[in-house]
Each structure stands twice: as structure tokens, then as C-alpha cells.
Design a protein around this motif. Structure first.
Motif, PDB file in Angstrom:
ATOM      1  N   VAL A   1      10.490   3.563   2.316  1.00 54.79           N
ATOM      2  CA  VAL A   1       9.454   4.169   1.488  1.00 54.79           C
ATOM      3  C   VAL A   1       9.081   5.577   1.953  1.00 54.79           C
ATOM      4  CG1 VAL A   1       7.485   3.286   2.798  1.00 54.79           C
ATOM      5  CG2 VAL A   1       7.252   3.663   0.336  1.00 54.79           C
ATOM      6  N   ALA A   2       9.331   5.904   3.215  1.00 51.03           N
ATOM      7  CA  ALA A   2       8.909   7.196   3.759  1.00 51.03           C
ATOM      8  C   ALA A   2      10.076   8.167   3.817  1.00 51.03           C
ATOM      9  CB  ALA A   2       8.316   7.006   5.152  1.00 51.03           C
TER      10      ALA A   2
ATOM     11  N   GLU B   1       4.806  14.485  -2.387  1.00 50.65           N
ATOM     12  CA  GLU B   1       6.123  15.113  -2.378  1.00 50.65           C
ATOM     13  C   GLU B   1       6.869  14.745  -1.104  1.00 50.65           C
ATOM     14  OE1 GLU B   1       7.696  19.627  -1.846  1.00 50.65           O
ATOM     15  OE2 GLU B   1       6.396  19.281  -3.595  1.00 50.65           O
ATOM     16  N   ASN B   2       6.118  14.646  -0.017  1.00 45.91           N
ATOM     17  CA  ASN B   2       6.718  14.291   1.274  1.00 45.91           C
ATOM     18  C   ASN B   2       5.754  13.342   1.985  1.00 45.91           C
ATOM     19  OD1 ASN B   2       8.311  14.166   3.505  1.00 45.91           O
ATOM     20  ND2 ASN B   2       7.982  16.276   4.180  1.00 45.91           N
ATOM     21  N   LEU B   3       6.247  12.180   2.402  1.00 46.46           N
ATOM     22  CA  LEU B   3       5.415  11.191   3.089  1.00 46.46           C
ATOM     23  C   LEU B   3       6.042  10.872   4.441  1.00 46.46           C
ATOM     24  CD1 LEU B   3       2.989   9.250   3.100  1.00 46.46           C
ATOM     25  CD2 LEU B   3       4.480   7.536   2.036  1.00 46.46           C
ATOM     26  N   ILE B   4       5.260  11.080   5.492  1.00 50.91           N
ATOM     27  CA  ILE B   4       5.708  10.813   6.859  1.00 50.91           C
ATOM     28  C   ILE B   4       4.887   9.661   7.417  1.00 50.91           C
ATOM     29  CG2 ILE B   4       5.890  11.750   9.195  1.00 50.91           C
ATOM     30  CD1 ILE B   4       6.133  14.537   7.879  1.00 50.91           C
ATOM     31  N   VAL B   5       5.560   8.686   8.010  1.00 46.73           N
ATOM     32  CA  VAL B   5       4.880   7.581   8.682  1.00 46.73           C
ATOM     33  C   VAL B   5       4.962   7.817  10.189  1.00 46.73           C
ATOM     34  CG1 VAL B   5       4.858   5.105   9.156  1.00 46.73           C
ATOM     35  CG2 VAL B   5       5.326   5.928   6.840  1.00 46.73           C
ATOM     36  N   VAL B   6       3.810   7.822  10.843  1.00 51.49           N
ATOM     37  CA  VAL B   6       3.746   7.924  12.300  1.00 51.49           C
ATOM     38  C   VAL B   6       3.383   6.551  12.844  1.00 51.49           C
ATOM     39  CG1 VAL B   6       2.602   8.985  14.275  1.00 51.49           C
ATOM     40  CG2 VAL B   6       3.103  10.348  12.235  1.00 51.49           C
ATOM     41  N   VAL B   7       4.233   6.002  13.693  1.00 45.63           N
ATOM     42  CA  VAL B   7       4.023   4.674  14.254  1.00 45.63           C
ATOM     43  C   VAL B   7       3.556   4.815  15.697  1.00 45.63           C
ATOM     44  CG1 VAL B   7       5.068   2.460  14.834  1.00 45.63           C
ATOM     45  CG2 VAL B   7       5.791   3.679  12.772  1.00 45.63           C
TER      46      VAL B   7
ATOM     47  N   SER C   1       0.835  -1.209   0.000  1.00 47.37           N
ATOM     48  CA  SER C   1       0.000   0.000   0.000  1.00 47.37           C
ATOM     49  C   SER C   1       0.868   1.257   0.000  1.00 47.37           C
ATOM     50  CB  SER C   1      -0.924   0.005   1.221  1.00 47.37           C
ATOM     51  OG  SER C   1      -1.854  -1.048   1.156  1.00 47.37           O
ATOM     52  N   LEU C   2       1.900   1.285   0.851  1.00 49.39           N
ATOM     53  CA  LEU C   2       2.773   2.454   0.918  1.00 49.39           C
ATOM     54  C   LEU C   2       3.520   2.664  -0.398  1.00 49.39           C
ATOM     55  CD1 LEU C   2       4.223   2.185   4.527  1.00 49.39           C
ATOM     56  CD2 LEU C   2       2.892   4.076   3.606  1.00 49.39           C
ATOM     57  N   ALA C   3       3.991   1.580  -0.994  1.00 50.29           N
ATOM     58  CA  ALA C   3       4.697   1.704  -2.272  1.00 50.29           C
ATOM     59  C   ALA C   3       3.769   2.229  -3.363  1.00 50.29           C
ATOM     60  CB  ALA C   3       5.281   0.348  -2.670  1.00 50.29           C
TER      61      ALA C   3
ATOM     62  N   LEU D   1      -3.930   9.382   6.196  1.00 52.60           N
ATOM     63  CA  LEU D   1      -4.372   8.041   5.819  1.00 52.60           C
ATOM     64  C   LEU D   1      -3.753   7.037   6.790  1.00 52.60           C
ATOM     65  CD1 LEU D   1      -2.434   6.967   2.588  1.00 52.60           C
ATOM     66  CD2 LEU D   1      -1.865   9.009   3.881  1.00 52.60           C
ATOM     67  N   ASN D   2      -4.331   5.819   6.841  1.00 50.03           N
ATOM     68  CA  ASN D   2      -3.822   4.841   7.803  1.00 50.03           C
ATOM     69  C   ASN D   2      -3.711   3.451   7.184  1.00 50.03           C
ATOM     70  OD1 ASN D   2      -6.403   3.608   7.959  1.00 50.03           O
ATOM     71  ND2 ASN D   2      -7.028   4.986   9.611  1.00 50.03           N
ATOM     72  N   TYR D   3      -3.429   2.488   8.032  1.00 52.01           N
ATOM     73  CA  TYR D   3      -3.077   1.127   7.617  1.00 52.01           C
ATOM     74  C   TYR D   3      -4.277   0.206   7.450  1.00 52.01           C
ATOM     75  CZ  TYR D   3      -4.153   0.157  12.470  1.00 52.01           C
ATOM     76  OH  TYR D   3      -4.820   0.051  13.668  1.00 52.01           O
ATOM     77  N   THR D   4      -5.505   0.708   7.543  1.00 56.79           N
ATOM     78  CA  THR D   4      -6.684  -0.163   7.613  1.00 56.79           C
ATOM     79  C   THR D   4      -7.288  -0.487   6.247  1.00 56.79           C
ATOM     80  OG1 THR D   4      -8.193   1.715   7.903  1.00 56.79           O
ATOM     81  CG2 THR D   4      -7.241   0.740   9.899  1.00 56.79           C
ATOM     82  N   PHE D   5      -6.521  -0.337   5.177  1.00 60.80           N
ATOM     83  CA  PHE D   5      -7.058  -0.681   3.858  1.00 60.80           C
ATOM     84  C   PHE D   5      -5.972  -1.356   3.023  1.00 60.80           C
ATOM     85  CE2 PHE D   5      -5.387   3.638   3.444  1.00 60.80           C
ATOM     86  CZ  PHE D   5      -4.628   3.556   2.285  1.00 60.80           C
ATOM     87  N   TYR D   6      -6.454  -2.098   2.026  1.00 61.93           N
ATOM     88  CA  TYR D   6      -5.568  -2.709   1.037  1.00 61.93           C
ATOM     89  C   TYR D   6      -5.570  -1.833  -0.210  1.00 61.93           C
ATOM     90  CZ  TYR D   6      -6.630  -6.780   3.999  1.00 61.93           C
ATOM     91  OH  TYR D   6      -6.816  -7.623   5.053  1.00 61.93           O
ATOM     92  N   ALA D   7      -4.414  -1.729  -0.861  1.00 67.69           N
ATOM     93  CA  ALA D   7      -4.317  -0.958  -2.105  1.00 67.69           C
ATOM     94  C   ALA D   7      -3.052  -1.414  -2.843  1.00 67.69           C
ATOM     95  CB  ALA D   7      -4.259   0.541  -1.792  1.00 67.69           C
ATOM     96  N   PRO D   8      -3.037  -1.257  -4.198  1.00 64.00           N
ATOM     97  CA  PRO D   8      -4.110  -0.705  -5.025  1.00 64.00           C
ATOM     98  C   PRO D   8      -4.934  -1.814  -5.686  1.00 64.00           C
ATOM     99  CG  PRO D   8      -2.072  -0.776  -6.269  1.00 64.00           C
ATOM    100  CD  PRO D   8      -1.779  -1.419  -4.949  1.00 64.00           C
ATOM    101  N   LEU D   9      -6.243  -1.721  -5.560  1.00 59.61           N
ATOM    102  CA  LEU D   9      -7.139  -2.621  -6.279  1.00 59.61           C
ATOM    103  C   LEU D   9      -7.727  -1.945  -7.511  1.00 59.61           C
ATOM    104  CD1 LEU D   9      -7.513  -3.436  -2.979  1.00 59.61           C
ATOM    105  CD2 LEU D   9      -8.805  -5.230  -4.119  1.00 59.61           C
ATOM    106  N   GLY D  10      -7.351  -0.706  -7.719  1.00 56.31           N
ATOM    107  CA  GLY D  10      -7.767   0.047  -8.891  1.00 56.31           C
ATOM    108  C   GLY D  10      -6.711   1.089  -9.207  1.00 56.31           C
TER     109      GLY D  10
END
Length: 653
Positions: free
Chosen positions: A53-54, A32-38, A23-25, A91-100
Motif C-alpha cells: 500500500v505504501a 501522491e506519495n505515502l511513506i510508512v515509518v515502522v 485504514s491505510l487502504a 498520521l499514525n496507527y492509533t485510529f480506525y478508519a473509515p467510519l465516514g
């Protein structure tokens, strides 16, 4: 568009699963800038995966759920820095992507001109809001005072309900009320109602939605039925057939995150073995067969089992028998040297397999077959024959069943194949779970297992199941741990933990049933359902009888209540009198205290006056004595003067 993203991540096992990496990839090129908060921590492999990836990975304590992580990011970045970007995405980790097509979704929403947007919305008769697993806000909104006020006023989030009430529902309502416009990429269609991510996942994918919430797979079947949602297994099948997404990512995640029983129910992990359709025989490889043979009659049923297995691979029999006299007969039935026999009292059905772990390396076998206690039938009672024809037949009887076994193990994620429990033979399994649940849970704690929902109804009945050799080896270590800490035979309790132990390794326990036994099970189930309903109705009737019996005593209770109320009134009246007397007594005591104080003051005044009078008396007496002395002196002088005049003498001046 210059886009800043904050991706919130949490996992109870501190593992970054492959679906998150994918999903992250997939979304990374759009930021332009992606931050992951754990929230919490992740293991070293997960840290490396997130860092790859982040742009930045921030770790914080696991508080406040996803909203707490979002607020942490907003506070740390600052609203001025956020407003410098064209778009800010949470956005968060509760979905699968990409299915489209993610790019098509971003392009369409970039052209919409709204102030904030999401992928989907929740809509019913009372509310309509953007679902918070993906919310994008434009600079007109993030640069406003309202944006700063929203996060500054965010209360402490203590539960999922808090998160929904104070953020998911509140975000849309708050900013819409401030005049900001919004939309979603895949809105709830006319006629749809509620949470479409759960109720209509297949339609979402058909519409081109590139995300799929994992709750579409994890909700209970009862909740899904209430929402008229498709079975999760059907949703997964749609993904396999109509998308390019790797369905294995979903399965691997669900195996680790759901209880084995819930996974089995939602994903329909059962196969009906069709009769042999071709002459081609699928090989099973090296097979180790483990069981207890407790009587001679059982050997008659063992011979065809061994014959069927021998046609598909190399079979070695490991058997425990109660007497030395049976050994020769066992070897006669098996033939050759393909049997290892141990004489002694048979242990529990699970121990029929794991008791061999000290002298047998299960990894030498491709597959291990446990048949537990292989017992012959009885003339009077055919229950044991029924057991053989159901549980054993579902695993080894007929080419169709053995072909199905081989096909299931072609799936690398399946480590166990077992028979479903028969409602006809077992009835309801609640009693065993109720009686043994505390010991099973203690064993689970010893082995580090977390989720045991439904552990009472997902197991290999009577320890009859297939295992991969390497899985049997791993399970033997767990069996040794729990058995060494207990003096009792823990076989049946441990049997209930096997699917959960496999799930902890990311593996699946599958169920297999022959076509004839499937018909039997369905017939028995159709009989058990009304029986279960009747049992519930009988409980309801018993409750009604108890209520009726209780109603018979209502008159007595009412009279007793009236008497109690009367007595209470009398007591209250007496209490009022006593309180009045108390007030009078307290007033008298106060008056007495004042009188004592005044008397003390008078005594002090009297003492001071007496002292003053005594002092005055002493002063007066002294003055009187002095005056008397002076008077005597004057009288003496006068006598001397009179004497001198008579003598004609002159006294000195």
C-alpha cells in the motif's frame, strides 16, 4: 492537491493487524506519495502488507515514540523536498478508519485555506490544540524557516508525556505564535470539554468524522465514567448499526491489545440467558464432557445434565472416580457405552479436563464441557448445592441456557463460555491472587504471555466452562508445558491463565448466566458493595487509630527532640572549639615546617662556607710552604756568594 503522507506504525507483537491495513487502504487514494515509518520491526506478512500500500516503507529502531518516527522522516526527506508538496500529513496507527467519508473531509479542509489542520482538537479552559494522530501542514508552513527550526529543536522523546508536551501541545502553539492559521475538521462543540475522541465518540461518528481513536475503547471504565463517556460496548454497537465499518476489525484488535479482564469489562462480555421462548432446539454437535465425580450423591445431579445435553448432540463422558465400586453406578446413570471411566484419586479441577489430553484428541469434539469436581451436596452445609445451582446451571441447566451457549459459539471469535464468579459464593477473590500471583506470573512468562491485569477475577470458577474442541487441544499443550516444569498441582493457577491464552490467539472468553442467577448475583453484588465500602472504612478507622496513638507520643518525641537539639548545640560548640584548636595547631605546624626548612638552608650555607674556608686554608698553606722553600733557596745562594768572595773566586753568571 499534491499530498505527501508519513504514516507511523508500531506494534509490540510486530504484527500488522487488519484494521491498519484497512485504514491505510482507505487513506491511500488521497496521497501522491505515502511513506510508512515502522518503529521496530514487523513480521514477513506485515512487511508485505505495508509494501503493498505504501510507496516506501522505512524501518528504524523503536525510540522516540511517534514523534521520533516523524522527525526521522523529516530529516531523511529534507525540508526542501517536503515543501515541494502542497500538503504534508503526519498520521499514525492509533485510529480506525473509515467510519465516514474521508473524501468529504479532505475536500472541506482543502477549501479552508488554513496553514495546518487536523481531524479533531483537544480543548479545555487552558489549552486548545490539534490532536497529533493526524496533522496536515500546507507548503506555506513547511517551506518556512519555522518548520525547519521546529524539528531541529525537537528534544529526545523518552515517554508519552514527553511526546504530548514537546509535540502534540507544542505544534499548534509554536506555529500559531509564528502567525500560521489552523483549524480542525470536527472541532470540539460548545459545551464539550477535553478529549472528544474519548468523551464523545458516538457524536463524532454522527457528525460524519471518518476516524475513531481506539482509546475510546481501551480507557478504564473509571476514566470513561469521569469523562462521562459512553461504555465502549455501546460505541461498538453504534458502529455495527449505523456505519459500514466492519466492527470485527475493532474486536480483533482489542482482544489482542487489551488484557482479558479489561476487555471483558469494557466490552461487557456477558449474556443473560433468557428462558426458552420457542420449541426449536439449537444443536451443539459432538460434545465431550470431562469431570471428576467424588461421591455417589453427585451422580443424582449428573443425570439431568447428561439428559439435557443428549437432546442436543452426541455426548461422551470422561470421568475420574475415586473407587472401582462407583464405575458400575456411573455407567448405569450414563447408559450405554457413552462413558470412559478412570479410577484413581481425582486431581485438580482443571486437570479433570487436561489430564485426558494424552489419550483423547479434543479436536474430535465440536465443544468440550469441563465441570471440574462434580460433588454432591451435604445435609449440614448447602454450599456445594449452591455451587451446582449457580456455576453448573449457568452452563447446562435448561433449554434457554443451552440455546445461549450455542448462539455464543456461532461467533467465530468466541472460544470459551463460562459462568461469572458469584460474589455470594466467592466473596472477594483478592486472597487467591495475592497468594498465587508470583507463580501465576512465572507460568505466564513460561507461556509468553505479557499482560495479566485482572487475571485474578476473570476465569471459569471451579474450572466450569465450555471450550471449542480445537481451543481445548491448544490449551492442553500449554498445560503440559507448565505442569512438566513444576512438582505442585498447578490446576487452579493455570485456570487463571486460560482467558489470556485465548486472547493471545485472538479469541474471546465470554460469560453466561441464567436469568435467576443474574438476579442472585446482582443482589449479592449490591450487598458486597457496602461491605467493601465498610471494609475500606474500617481500614480508614484503623489508620486513624494508629495516627491517634502516634499523636499520644508527640510530647515525648518533642522533648526528646529538644534534648537532641540542645545536645547538638553543645556538640557544635565543642566542635567550634576543636576547630579553633585545630587551626592553631595547623598554624604552629606550618611555622615549624618553615623553621625546619630555614634551618636546612642555614646548614647547607654553613657547609658550603666551611668547604670554602678549608679550600682557602689549603691554598694559603701551600703558598706559605712555597714561600718558605724559596726563602731557603735565596739564603743558600747568598752563603755561596759570600764564600766565593772570601775565596776570591768568580762565580758563573
Amino acid at each position: 492537491m499534491r499530498r505527501l503522507g508519513v504514516f507511523l506504525f508500531w506494534d509490540p507483537s510486530e504484527t500488522v493487524e487488519d484494521y491498519v491495513k484497512v485504514s491505510l487502504a482507505a487513506v491511500r487514494p488521497y496521497f501522491e506519495n505515502l511513506i510508512v515509518v515502522v518503529n521496530g520491526q514487523v513480521d514477513r506478512e506485515g512487511q508485505d502488507a505495508l509494501a503493498a500500500v505504501a510507496d516506501e516503507v522505512w524501518y528504524r529502531e523503536n525510540t522516540g515514540f511517534d514523534v521520533g518516527g516523524y522527525k526521522y522522516a523529516v530529516d531523511r526527506l529534507g525540508v526542501e523536498a517536503i515543501a515541494a508538496y502542497d500538503e504534508f500529513v503526519l498520521l499514525n496507527y492509533t485510529f480506525y478508519a473509515p467510519l465516514g467519508d474521508l473524501g468529504a473531509m479532505f475536500d472541506r479542509m482543502d477549501a479552508s485555506g488554513v496553514d495546518f489542520w487536523g481531524v479533531t482538537n483537544f480543548k479545555d479552559a487552558k489549552q486548545n490544540f490539534v490532536q497529533s494522530y493526524f496533522i496536515a501542514a500546507r507548503s506555506r508552513l513547511t517551506g518556512s524557516q519555522a518548520f525547519a527550526d521546529y524539528w531541529a529543536a525537537m528534544p529526545t522523546i523518552m515517554s508519552i508525556d514527553d511526546s504530548i508536551e514537546h509535540h502534540e501541545k507544542a505544534f499548534t502553539a509554536f506555529f500559531a505564535a509564528k502567525g500560521f492559521s489552523w483549524d480542525v475538521a470536527f472541532p470540539t462543540e460548545a459545551g464539550e470539554f477535553g478529549n472528544v475522541t474519548i468523551a464523545s465518540p458516538i457524536q463524532q461518528m454522527a457528525d460524519g468524522c471518518p476516524t475513531l481513536k481506539y482509546r475510546a475503547f481501551t480507557f478504564s471504565l473509571e476514566s470513561l465514567r469521569h469523562r462521562e463517556a459512553p461504555y465502549p460496548a455501546r460505541t461498538l454497537e453504534h458502529i455495527r448499526k449505523h456505519t459500514d465499518y466492519d466492527a470485527r476489525l475493532i474486536v480483533d484488535h482489542l482482544v489482542r491489545s487489551m488484557s482479558p479482564a479489561a476487555f471483558a469489562a469494557n466490552m461487557q462480555t456477558v449474556t443473560v440467558a433468557a428462558p426458552q421462548a420457542t420449541s426449536e432446539i439449537t444443536p451443539l454437535g459432538a460434545v465431550g464432557l470431562f469431570l471428576n465425580v467424588v461421591d455417589m450423591a453427585a451422580l443424582e445431579g449428573l443425570a439431568p445434565v447428561l439428559s439435557a445435553l443428549a437432546a442436543r448432540g452426541t455426548v461422551t463422558l470422561f470421568v475420574r472416580i475415586p473407587s472401582a465400586e462407583m464405575e458400575a453406578e456411573v455407567r448405569r446413570v450414563v447408559g450405554g457405552d457413552a462413558a470412559v471411566v478412570r479410577v484413581g484419586a481425582p486431581t485438580s479441577t482443571v486437570a479433570a479436563l487436561f489430564s485426558w489430553s494424552e489419550e483423547v484428541d479434543f479436536r474430535r469434539f465440536d465443544l468440550v464441557l469441563s465441570l471440574g469436581d462434580f460433588t454432591g451436596g451435604r445435609r449440614i452445609n448447602a454450599w456445594l448445592d449452591n455451587r451446582l445451582s449457580f456455576y453448573v446451571d449457568n452452563l447446562v441447566a435448561g433449554d434457554g441456557v443451552l440455546d445461549a451457549v450455542a448462539r455464543q459459539f456461532e461467533d467465530a471469535s468466541i472460544d470459551m463460555v463460562m459462568s461469572p464468579a458469584s460474589p455470594y459464593l466467592e466473596g472477594r477473590d483478592d486472597l487467591f491472587w495475592t497468594k498465587n500471583r508470583f507463580e501465576i506470573r512465572r507460568m505466564a512468562a513460561d507461556l509468553g504471555l505479557r499482560d495479566l491485569d485482572g487475571a485474578s477475577n476473570l476465569h471459569g470458577p471451579h474450572s466450569a466452562f465450555w471450550l471449542r474442541g480445537e481451543a481445548a487441544f491448544a490449551l492442553a499443550s500449554s498445560y503440559d508445558i507448565v505442569s512438566q516444569r513444576r512438582t505442585l498441582d498447578v490446576g487452579e493457577q493455570f485456570n487463571r491463565l486460560i482467558p489470556a491464552l485465548l486472547a493471545a490467539r485472538g479469541k474471546i472468553a465470554w460469560r453466561l448466566i441464567s436469568a435467576s442467577n443474574a438476579a442472585q448475583a446482582m443482589a449479592a453484588a449490591s450487598w458486597m458493595v457496602p461491605q467493601s465500602i465498610e471494609m475500606r472504612m474500617e481500614k480508614d478507622r484503623e489508620t486513624e487509630r494508629r495516627i491517634a496513638a502516634q499523636l499520644l507520643t508527640n510530647d515525648k518525641l518533642e522533648r526528646a527532640l529538644k534534648a537532641a537539639r540542645t545536645r547538638l548545640s553543645e556538640v557544635n560548640a565543642a566542635l567550634e572549639v576543636a576547630l579553633g584548636d585545630k587551626r592553631v595547631l595547623e598554624s604552629a605546624q606550618e611555622t615549624s615546617r618553615l623553621a625546619v626548612a630555614e634551618n636546612r638552608e642555614l646548614r647547607l650555607l654553613y657547609n658550603r662556607t666551611a668547604e670554602e674556608l678549608a679550600e682557602l686554608r689549603r691554598a694559603a698553606v701551600g703558598q706559605w710552604a712555597q714561600a718558605t722553600e724559596d726563602n731557603r733557596s735565596r739564603r743558600g745562594v747568598k752563603r755561596i756568594c759570600r764564600w766565593a768572595r772570601r775565596q776570591g773566586r768568580r762565580l758563573p753568571t
